[in-house]
Design a protein around this motif. Structure first.
Motif, mmCIF file in Angstrom:
data_model
loop_
_atom_site.group_PDB
_atom_site.id
_atom_site.type_symbol
_atom_site.label_atom_id
_atom_site.label_comp_id
_atom_site.label_asym_id
_atom_site.label_seq_id
_atom_site.Cartn_x
_atom_site.Cartn_y
_atom_site.Cartn_z
ATOM 1 N N HIS A 1 77.808 20.252 -21.449
ATOM 2 C CA HIS A 1 76.841 19.145 -21.396
ATOM 3 C C HIS A 1 75.403 19.733 -20.709
ATOM 4 O O HIS A 1 74.617 19.680 -21.097
ATOM 5 N N VAL A 2 75.704 20.161 -19.432
ATOM 6 C CA VAL A 2 74.803 20.822 -18.662
ATOM 7 C C VAL A 2 73.917 21.725 -19.179
ATOM 8 O O VAL A 2 72.784 21.876 -19.635
ATOM 9 N N LYS A 3 74.838 22.848 -19.946
ATOM 10 C CA LYS A 3 74.159 24.089 -20.648
ATOM 11 C C LYS A 3 73.285 23.511 -21.883
ATOM 12 O O LYS A 3 72.344 24.264 -22.006
ATOM 13 N N GLY A 4 73.923 22.491 -22.418
ATOM 14 C CA GLY A 4 73.062 22.099 -23.786
ATOM 15 C C GLY A 4 71.966 21.318 -23.318
ATOM 16 O O GLY A 4 71.046 21.250 -24.230
ATOM 17 N N TRP A 5 71.706 20.735 -22.224
ATOM 18 C CA TRP A 5 70.786 19.731 -22.051
ATOM 19 C C TRP A 5 69.581 20.419 -21.156
ATOM 20 O O TRP A 5 68.491 20.404 -21.554
ATOM 21 N N LEU A 6 70.193 20.989 -20.223
ATOM 22 C CA LEU A 6 69.122 21.724 -19.251
ATOM 23 C C LEU A 6 67.904 22.650 -19.763
ATOM 24 O O LEU A 6 68.703 23.808 -20.657
ATOM 25 N N ARG A 7 66.916 22.858 -19.676
ATOM 26 C CA ARG A 7 65.994 23.656 -20.331
ATOM 27 C C ARG A 7 64.912 24.339 -19.172
ATOM 28 O O ARG A 7 65.041 24.126 -18.378
ATOM 29 N N ILE A 8 64.505 25.397 -19.613
ATOM 30 C CA ILE A 8 63.680 26.382 -18.766
ATOM 31 C C ILE A 8 62.657 25.633 -18.443
ATOM 32 O O ILE A 8 62.065 25.693 -17.085
ATOM 33 N N LYS A 9 61.994 24.945 -19.144
ATOM 34 C CA LYS A 9 60.919 23.855 -18.504
ATOM 35 C C LYS A 9 61.365 23.023 -17.541
ATOM 36 O O LYS A 9 60.651 22.791 -16.283
ATOM 37 N N HIS A 10 62.468 22.538 -17.518
ATOM 38 C CA HIS A 10 63.108 21.656 -16.444
ATOM 39 C C HIS A 10 63.246 22.351 -15.006
ATOM 40 O O HIS A 10 62.844 22.094 -13.849
ATOM 41 N N LEU A 11 63.511 23.713 -15.072
ATOM 42 C CA LEU A 11 63.646 24.714 -13.998
ATOM 43 C C LEU A 11 62.461 25.044 -13.503
ATOM 44 O O LEU A 11 62.110 25.090 -12.246
ATOM 45 N N ALA A 12 61.469 25.305 -14.485
ATOM 46 C CA ALA A 12 60.068 25.544 -14.072
ATOM 47 C C ALA A 12 59.259 24.650 -13.207
ATOM 48 O O ALA A 12 58.620 24.665 -12.248
ATOM 49 N N LEU A 13 59.773 23.144 -13.684
ATOM 50 C CA LEU A 13 59.158 22.073 -13.036
ATOM 51 C C LEU A 13 59.698 21.969 -11.683
ATOM 52 O O LEU A 13 58.766 21.750 -10.635
ATOM 53 N N LEU A 14 60.727 22.364 -11.370
ATOM 54 C CA LEU A 14 61.613 22.222 -10.097
ATOM 55 C C LEU A 14 60.992 23.148 -9.290
ATOM 56 O O LEU A 14 60.891 22.863 -8.067
ATOM 57 N N VAL A 15 60.996 24.491 -9.584
ATOM 58 C CA VAL A 15 60.476 25.493 -8.697
ATOM 59 C C VAL A 15 58.911 25.392 -8.368
ATOM 60 O O VAL A 15 58.592 25.362 -7.136
ATOM 61 N N THR A 16 58.113 24.969 -9.373
ATOM 62 C CA THR A 16 56.555 24.643 -9.248
ATOM 63 C C THR A 16 56.626 23.359 -7.973
ATOM 64 O O THR A 16 55.701 23.387 -7.275
ATOM 65 N N LEU A 17 57.613 22.421 -8.108
ATOM 66 C CA LEU A 17 57.307 21.277 -7.251
ATOM 67 C C LEU A 17 58.008 21.720 -6.056
ATOM 68 O O LEU A 17 57.011 21.194 -4.870
#
Length: 309
Positions: free
Chosen positions: A8-24
């Motif tokens: 479920h995590v692998k199917g939902w989580l996207r690169i843009k989510h990770l980019a937002l967290l790192v940028t924030l």
């Protein structure tokens, strides 16, 4: 976590989510994060809320003028940085392959390995792979380990600085690293053998407190009952250290291997003082549990071969 949850995590989580967290994490400001990612602030706020809802954890506390990261957020950002850096490297490698390139090798090294061991290994692998792009970064082990963990380096020459890091990295020992107290040729301290109490009264160029070499120095001073120098410039740059020492009466603590060419040229002198034991074996570090590339494997074999000669 069950297998279904992992899927479920692998199917939902996207690169843009990770980019937002790192940028924030970098900006600690939602408005700046939204601007950097070319999206509206409400959209960025909703994305963060969606991520927190998905994991069922608060990742950032909203403060009036900043965002404070939680332990869960720090853990997720750590993995996000690694994945994003891995993605950047994938893009670079694909572009290189499409344009007829021959790969890239990014090496991090402590200063002690750079003057002697690394040039031989790099020359050897370049003779076998002439069009391989090689990048070398020189720094202290503590800083290089962070770069290796976040996949900004392919391989590192250095040492672990904490026992817990053995769970993150594989380590192959190469050789011990003795250190020397270094001054410019003609320094007043060269006239007669000085004591440790004398040299601490002079200006110093030292690594930051977090580095193993500085720790070795501070332990030796404490054991001798000598106070830490007060007049200190801190830097991890070997070139800057040598320039500062050559142009002044400053003293530096450096790996002995760095001085072999400089001392022979008559520019620097090692004072007859022993500072503790050698730093211990430095070696080759790679990320644990990760398959290394053919280029990295060949480079490591070259290092081990050279060390045996």
């Amino acid at each position: 976590m069950s297998d279904d949850s992992r899927i479920h995590v692998k199917g939902w989580l996207r690169i843009k989510h990770l980019a937002l967290l790192v940028t924030l994490d970098d900006s600690r400001n939602l408005h700046a994060t939204a601007r950097h990612m070319n999206m509206s602030q409400p959209a960025a706020s909703k994305m963060l809320k969606d991520i927190e809802t998905f994991f069922g954890m608060t990742l950032f506390y909203r403060q009036p003028r900043t965002m404070e990261i939680t332990d869960a957020g720090r853990l997720l950002v750590r993995y996000a940085r690694s994945i994003l850096n891995d993605t950047d490297r994938l893009i670079d490698d694909l572009v290189s392959l499409r344009e007829g390139g021959y790969g890239k090798l990014v090496i991090g090294s402590v200063p002690g390995a750079a003057p002697l061991l690394l040039p031989k290994a790099i020359n050897t692998i370049k003779s076998r792979r002439p069009q391989l792009a090689v990048t070398l970064f020189e720094n202290s082990s503590d800083r290089l380990l962070a770069e290796l963990e976040y996949k900004r380096l392919d391989v590192m020459i250095g040492r672990v600085t904490e026992h817990a890091q053995h769970h993150l990295f594989d380590f192959l020992p190469l050789q011990a690293e003795p250190v020397s107290i270094v001054v410019r040729a003609g320094h007043p301290l060269c006239e007669r053998p000085p004591s440790l109490g004398e040299v601490v009264r002079w200006p110093w160029v030292l690594h930051p407190m977090s580095s193993p070499m500085r720790g070795l120095f501070e332990v030796a001073l404490a054991e001798a009952g000598v106070s830490t120098p007060r007049n200190v410039v801190e830097t991890t740059s070997t070139q800057t250290t040598l320039q500062l020492v050559s142009a002044s009466d400053a003293i530096a603590l450096l790996p002995t291997s760095i001085l072999k060419t400089a001392v022979s040229a008559g520019q620097f002198t090692a004072l007859p003082l022993v500072i503790g034991e050698p730093l211990g074996y430095y070696g080759v570090l790679t990320r644990k549990g990760e398959e290394i590339s053919d280029v990295v494997a060949e480079f490591i074999d070259t290092l081990l071969m050279r060390d045996a000669l």
